[in-house]
Design a protein around this motif. Structure first.
Motif, mmCIF file in Angstrom:
data_model
loop_
_atom_site.group_PDB
_atom_site.id
_atom_site.type_symbol
_atom_site.label_atom_id
_atom_site.label_comp_id
_atom_site.label_asym_id
_atom_site.label_seq_id
_atom_site.Cartn_x
_atom_site.Cartn_y
_atom_site.Cartn_z
ATOM 1 N N VAL A 108 0.861 -1.184 0.000
ATOM 2 C CA VAL A 108 0.000 0.000 0.000
ATOM 3 C C VAL A 108 0.890 1.224 0.000
ATOM 4 O O VAL A 108 1.756 1.382 0.871
ATOM 5 C CB VAL A 108 -0.932 0.030 1.224
ATOM 6 C CG1 VAL A 108 -1.767 1.303 1.215
ATOM 7 C CG2 VAL A 108 -1.837 -1.184 1.246
ATOM 8 N N ALA A 118 -5.459 -0.920 7.723
ATOM 9 C CA ALA A 118 -5.146 -1.959 6.751
ATOM 10 C C ALA A 118 -5.503 -3.335 7.305
ATOM 11 O O ALA A 118 -5.434 -3.567 8.516
ATOM 12 C CB ALA A 118 -3.673 -1.916 6.370
ATOM 13 N N SER A 120 -2.070 -3.549 -4.885
ATOM 14 C CA SER A 120 -1.664 -4.432 -3.806
ATOM 15 C C SER A 120 -1.356 -5.808 -4.377
ATOM 16 O O SER A 120 -0.680 -5.927 -5.403
ATOM 17 C CB SER A 120 -2.736 -4.492 -2.714
ATOM 18 O OG SER A 120 -2.286 -5.266 -1.614
ATOM 19 N N ARG A 150 -8.988 -2.182 -2.246
ATOM 20 C CA ARG A 150 -8.923 -1.136 -1.241
ATOM 21 C C ARG A 150 -10.168 -0.261 -1.262
ATOM 22 O O ARG A 150 -11.025 -0.353 -2.144
ATOM 23 C CB ARG A 150 -7.683 -0.269 -1.455
ATOM 24 C CG ARG A 150 -7.673 0.496 -2.784
ATOM 25 C CD ARG A 150 -6.453 1.382 -2.908
ATOM 26 N NE ARG A 150 -6.498 2.497 -1.967
ATOM 27 C CZ ARG A 150 -5.420 3.082 -1.455
ATOM 28 N NH1 ARG A 150 -4.213 2.632 -1.771
ATOM 29 N NH2 ARG A 150 -5.534 4.100 -0.631
#
Length: 576
Positions: free
Chosen positions: A378, A460, A521, A526
């Motif tokens: 990320v 996250a 990613s 996301r």
């Protein structure tokens, strides 16, 4: 419709110097922490599979997940992919080993971060033998009804889970024509032809079959997992959304199969050359990476000419995960790719015209990333200082003999890493300053990032093989109004406008350029919202300018800070 279209590739020198003078050369603050709260908030899931002792490559390549708002209540829910069983495995008695999981976030109702698992009967997520071995997830509203859908990649048929809007899903992958039969890992959701419907770019890996398994060995002797060179690569697929619930396969017509197949692990969409449409990038394992330039109905592979096919020394690397963002704040999108132990992660700087240069060593990535195999990544501002940081999920693919034990003869565990971004787009390894949960040695793969608790800093979710998924909550304790967030929506259904270009201004000075996206990613999706830390600029006037695929620009002025705003295409003021 909203889209990504540059307004001139670089900020002015005045804009850039003002930006730097406000934020200064700030590094990660001493109070910054990412803390694993998975157990406390009700998330209990481990990516695992049955095993008979054979070292099958698929068992160490997964898995991923997604953060997304499935119920449109304004907070992020969590979808975690499960491996299931390989064809030929005995079916595990524990059905949870074959069950993808959906966790609903109760934040909006309770004010407290807490997740509740959705009963399996409502999701159709269960996997049986022959239903595919789950790898990752991609998200987008494919039918423009305002509800986020989920595309699940697998070794075997993929799934398109249509969100019914009542908390349940149905698998329409076969009906829609996007199930496929390849080993798919990552996928990108984007409007590739600017018709208002989201299309699919599916990254396929290797032609792997259990019956053709042959053991592989390390140079020093002893069994180990085979590398990608032991198998034939699969071709990637492109599916064009017809708008009627079906997709048309256009892989050959659009030029994507004009080159020899390569083992793709990461995919992402962004405007590489600044012409206003969506280009595609694929990260390949041990082969040259590819950049597909969009020419309005067909794509041209241009990575070699653009300087982002191989590293600066001219060699392909084992590329796994990737992300794309404006690291140096010059108005264009740069690339970052994770690699195998012994190969540093690679940072490609964009010159604004779609020409890239390898800036890995001067950025500080070289030495800090040599000792681990990076997968999920990320590239975002975690500590709120205005510069992009780097969170990397690590885990080996070859046994680490030095730490082998009788209980774990083929160890793959490695600690994850955090690198703090600073002025000019450089990075410093700040892993030691983070919470112990981030540094725990695991076999980590996907990372799905988003603001889970809506407090203005990025959280996250890390998916681990053989260990519980981590829900890493950001405890940087930002000033309550030192940020602004926007969700960009378009069309009658108000779907997320993936690919939209966003510029944030403070007192007329542009401080941020980004886009709404869910891909990147590794095998994960996301939060599509755009979150911008304001630092010392929090008390100033904030405005946002958005550009769509048609080149239409709109502006929203005097946005309040310390909150998220939903910006609906067509409701802003015309901008030029």
């Amino acid at each position: 419709m909203l889209s990504i279209a540059w307004l001139g590739c670089n900020v002015s020198k005045r804009d850039q110097s003002d930006r730097m003078s406000v934020h200064g050369d700030e590094h990660v603050s001493s109070s910054f922490r990412l803390v694993d709260v998975a157990e406390a908030v009700g998330v209990s899931a481990t990516y695992t599979s049955t095993s008979d002792g054979d070292l099958y490559l698929p068992r160490i390549m997964g898995g991923g997940g997604a953060v997304l708002d499935v119920d449109n209540d304004g907070d992020l829910d969590l979808f975690l992919v499960q491996a299931g069983v390989l064809s030929g495995d005995a079916v595990a008695e524990d059905s949870t080993l074959r069950q993808d999981r959906l966790y609903v976030n109760n934040l909006s109702a309770s004010g407290v971060l807490e997740f509740t698992v959705v009963p399996a009967a409502r999701t159709q997520f269960a996997r049986g033998v022959g239903d595919g071995y789950g790898m990752g997830a991609a998200t987008g509203d494919f039918d423009n009804d305002g509800w986020m859908d989920i595309y699940v990649t697998a070794l075997g048929p993929n799934r398109l889970l249509r969100n019914r809007g009542d908390g349940s899903f149905e698998d329409v992958g076969q009906i829609a024509g996007v199930a496929g039969s390849e080993w798919s890992v990552s996928a990108t959701v984007a409007d590739l032809n600017n018709d208002g419907w989201l299309d699919l770019f599916v990254g396929n890996y290797l032609l792997w079959k259990r019956e053709s398994y042959r053991p592989c060995y390390q140079a020093a002797g002893g069994l180990d997992y085979c590398g990608p060179d032991s198998f034939r690569a699969e071709s990637n697929e492109v599916y064009l959304n017809s708008g009627d619930g079906t997709f048309e396969r256009v892989s050959e017509d659009w030029g994507f199969q004009s080159h020899e197949a390569a083992p793709t692990l990461g995919t992402i969409a962004f405007d590489a050359d600044g012409d206003g449409d969506v280009d595609l990038y694929e990260a390949n394992d041990g082969r040259a990476n590819r950049l597909w330039i969009n020419h309005g109905g067909w794509f041209e592979e241009s990575a070699q000419l653009a300087g982002c096919a191989v590293n600066g020394e001219g060699f392909p690397e084992a590329s796994m995960g990737l992300d794309a963002a404006d690291i140096d704040q010059d108005g264009d999108v740069d690339l970052l790719i994770t690699h195998l132990t012994g190969e540093s992660h690679t940072l490609y700087r964009n010159d604004g015209r779609g020409l890239f240069s390898d800036r890995s060593l001067p950025s500080g990535l070289g030495a800090s990333s040599l000792n681990a195999t990076g997968f999920g990544v990320v590239l975002s501002d975690f500590d709120g200082d205005g510069w992009h940081d780097l969170l990397v999920a690590n885990g080996a693919v070859r046994a680490i003999r030095e730490v082998a034990t009788l209980l774990n003869p083929l160890p793959l565990e490695q600690p994850n890493q955090f690198l703090s971004g600073h002025v000019g787009g450089g990075f410093d390894d700040a892993s030691a300053k983070l919470g112990a949960d981030v540094r725990t040695s695991t076999v980590s793969r996907g990372i799905a990032a988003g603001d889970l608790d809506n407090d203005g800093d990025l959280d996250a979710v890390v998916i681990n093989i053989g260990a519980a998924a981590q829900v890493l909550v950001n405890q940087s304790q930002p000033t309550s109004d030192a940020w602004v967030g926007v969700r960009l929506v378009t069309g009658e259904g108000k779907r997320d406008a993936l690919g939209a270009r966003v510029e944030v201004f403070v007192d007329g000075v542009r401080i941020y350029v980004g886009r709404s996206y869910t891909d990147g990613s590794y095998a994960s999706a996301r939060d599509p919202r755009v979150l911008v830390g304001l630092g010392l600029l929090r008390s100033q006037t904030v405005s946002v300018r958005v550009t769509d695929l048609n080149g239409t620009m709109e502006q929203w002025s005097e946005l309040s800070t310390g909150r998220y705003h939903t910006l609906v295409s067509g409701t802003g003021q015309p901008a030029s």
